[in-house]
Motif scaffolding. Sequence first.
Motif, PDB file in Angstrom:
ATOM      1  N   GLN A  57     -91.556 -14.506 -37.728  1.00  0.00           N
ATOM      2  CA  GLN A  57     -92.805 -13.746 -37.875  1.00  0.00           C
ATOM      3  C   GLN A  57     -93.552 -14.187 -39.138  1.00  0.00           C
ATOM      4  O   GLN A  57     -94.779 -14.223 -39.156  1.00  0.00           O
ATOM      5  CB  GLN A  57     -92.526 -12.248 -37.906  1.00  0.00           C
ATOM      6  CG  GLN A  57     -92.002 -11.679 -36.595  1.00  0.00           C
ATOM      7  CD  GLN A  57     -92.874 -12.009 -35.386  1.00  0.00           C
ATOM      8  OE1 GLN A  57     -92.557 -12.902 -34.601  1.00  0.00           O
ATOM      9  NE2 GLN A  57     -93.988 -11.317 -35.227  1.00  0.00           N
ATOM     10  N   ARG A  58     -92.798 -14.550 -40.168  1.00  0.00           N
ATOM     11  CA  ARG A  58     -93.456 -15.094 -41.372  1.00  0.00           C
ATOM     12  C   ARG A  58     -94.215 -16.371 -41.029  1.00  0.00           C
ATOM     13  O   ARG A  58     -95.334 -16.596 -41.506  1.00  0.00           O
ATOM     14  CB  ARG A  58     -92.423 -15.406 -42.459  1.00  0.00           C
ATOM     15  CG  ARG A  58     -91.807 -14.175 -43.105  1.00  0.00           C
ATOM     16  CD  ARG A  58     -90.751 -14.582 -44.131  1.00  0.00           C
ATOM     17  NE  ARG A  58     -89.952 -13.448 -44.557  1.00  0.00           N
ATOM     18  CZ  ARG A  58     -90.280 -12.648 -45.586  1.00  0.00           C
ATOM     19  NH1 ARG A  58     -91.351 -12.890 -46.309  1.00  0.00           N
ATOM     20  NH2 ARG A  58     -89.521 -11.624 -45.901  1.00  0.00           N
ATOM     21  N   VAL A  59     -93.600 -17.207 -40.190  1.00  0.00           N
ATOM     22  CA  VAL A  59     -94.270 -18.441 -39.771  1.00  0.00           C
ATOM     23  C   VAL A  59     -95.548 -18.100 -38.998  1.00  0.00           C
ATOM     24  O   VAL A  59     -96.593 -18.728 -39.186  1.00  0.00           O
ATOM     25  CB  VAL A  59     -93.333 -19.327 -38.908  1.00  0.00           C
ATOM     26  CG1 VAL A  59     -94.078 -20.556 -38.399  1.00  0.00           C
ATOM     27  CG2 VAL A  59     -92.106 -19.751 -39.711  1.00  0.00           C
ATOM     28  N   GLY A  60     -95.451 -17.080 -38.153  1.00  0.00           N
ATOM     29  CA  GLY A  60     -96.632 -16.646 -37.397  1.00  0.00           C
ATOM     30  C   GLY A  60     -97.768 -16.223 -38.314  1.00  0.00           C
ATOM     31  O   GLY A  60     -98.933 -16.547 -38.075  1.00  0.00           O
ATOM     32  N   VAL A  61     -97.407 -15.507 -39.386  1.00  0.00           N
ATOM     33  CA  VAL A  61     -98.433 -15.078 -40.344  1.00  0.00           C
ATOM     34  C   VAL A  61     -99.006 -16.308 -41.060  1.00  0.00           C
ATOM     35  O   VAL A  61    -100.227 -16.440 -41.215  1.00  0.00           O
ATOM     36  CB  VAL A  61     -97.864 -14.059 -41.363  1.00  0.00           C
ATOM     37  CG1 VAL A  61     -98.884 -13.740 -42.447  1.00  0.00           C
ATOM     38  CG2 VAL A  61     -97.419 -12.774 -40.646  1.00  0.00           C
ATOM     39  N   ALA A  62     -98.139 -17.228 -41.464  1.00  0.00           N
ATOM     40  CA  ALA A  62     -98.607 -18.443 -42.146  1.00  0.00           C
ATOM     41  C   ALA A  62     -99.588 -19.198 -41.254  1.00  0.00           C
ATOM     42  O   ALA A  62    -100.656 -19.640 -41.701  1.00  0.00           O
ATOM     43  CB  ALA A  62     -97.419 -19.348 -42.500  1.00  0.00           C
TER      44      ALA A  62
END
Length: 228
Positions: free
Chosen positions: A143-148
């Motif tokens: 999900q962090r990657v999605g935000v990035a």
Amino acid sequence: MIRLVGVGKTYDDGTVAVQELDLDVPRGRTVCLVGPSGCGKSTTLKMVNRLIEPTQGRIFLDGEEITRADPVALRRRIGYVIQQVGLFPHQSIRTNVATVPSLLGWDRKKAHARADELMDLVGLDPAQYGGRYPHQLSGGQRQRVGVARALAADPPVLLMDEPFGAVDPIVRSRLQDEFARIARDLDKTVMFVTHDIDEAIRMGDKVAVFAVGGRLAQYDEPATLLGR
Ligand code: ADP
Ligand code: ADP
């Protein structure tokens, strides 16, 4: 910044998902859309993103009606994060995050530098995680990657649809705090969908409470909702 005026959505099969929705999302603020499952929150977000068209009413972004905006330009102004972000399984995390900068025409080196900067921003050490593949990350890290990725083109607006909904509670709580900080620091205008009232109160500058049938029941600051 984002204004919905008399917006309604009836799907082709007759399902009334959203009715007579008026909503103003001020610039640089986070508005949480909260309510039980099926009350039209995702539908609302998808209409703002032009993934689907309203059947009534109008939606404005920065004063411009979104149906008149160029779809490509609109994509650059809106970042979108869903509950289970889809990553390209055979590409490294760095390459996944660099997709958007590459699409913007940046050369590989610059796109990768931007990807590393974005990974840092969302709390993923690029040296440690940049070369990994999606299946090697936890749900929270994905999900962090999605935000990035959603932040890559530096859009003023972020639409988040239960972005931390499938993450375990302790990690979710960290992600909530970190994302709230990122949104504030970068001055993003955010629409954040959740079915969790605690999350809405914690994340939102304002909270839009949806009722069954896709109507807005209440639109207030968290303190007012809590009766303070
Ligand atoms: P929420 O995000 O609040 O859970 P949704 O916006 O996903 O609610 O759905 C609102 C209503 O619209 C629900 O009754 C849902 O079943 C219905 N719905 C969602 N998508 C479609 C679709 N593509 N076709 C028909 N009905 C739909
Ligand atoms: P995925 O990687 O599976 O495509 P995303 O979370 O990036 O998952 O987005 C889900 C889908 O929504 C994607 O297919 C993407 O093309 C689309 N999408 C809709 N609006 C946007 C937007 N503003 N920016 C990027 N993708 C968007």
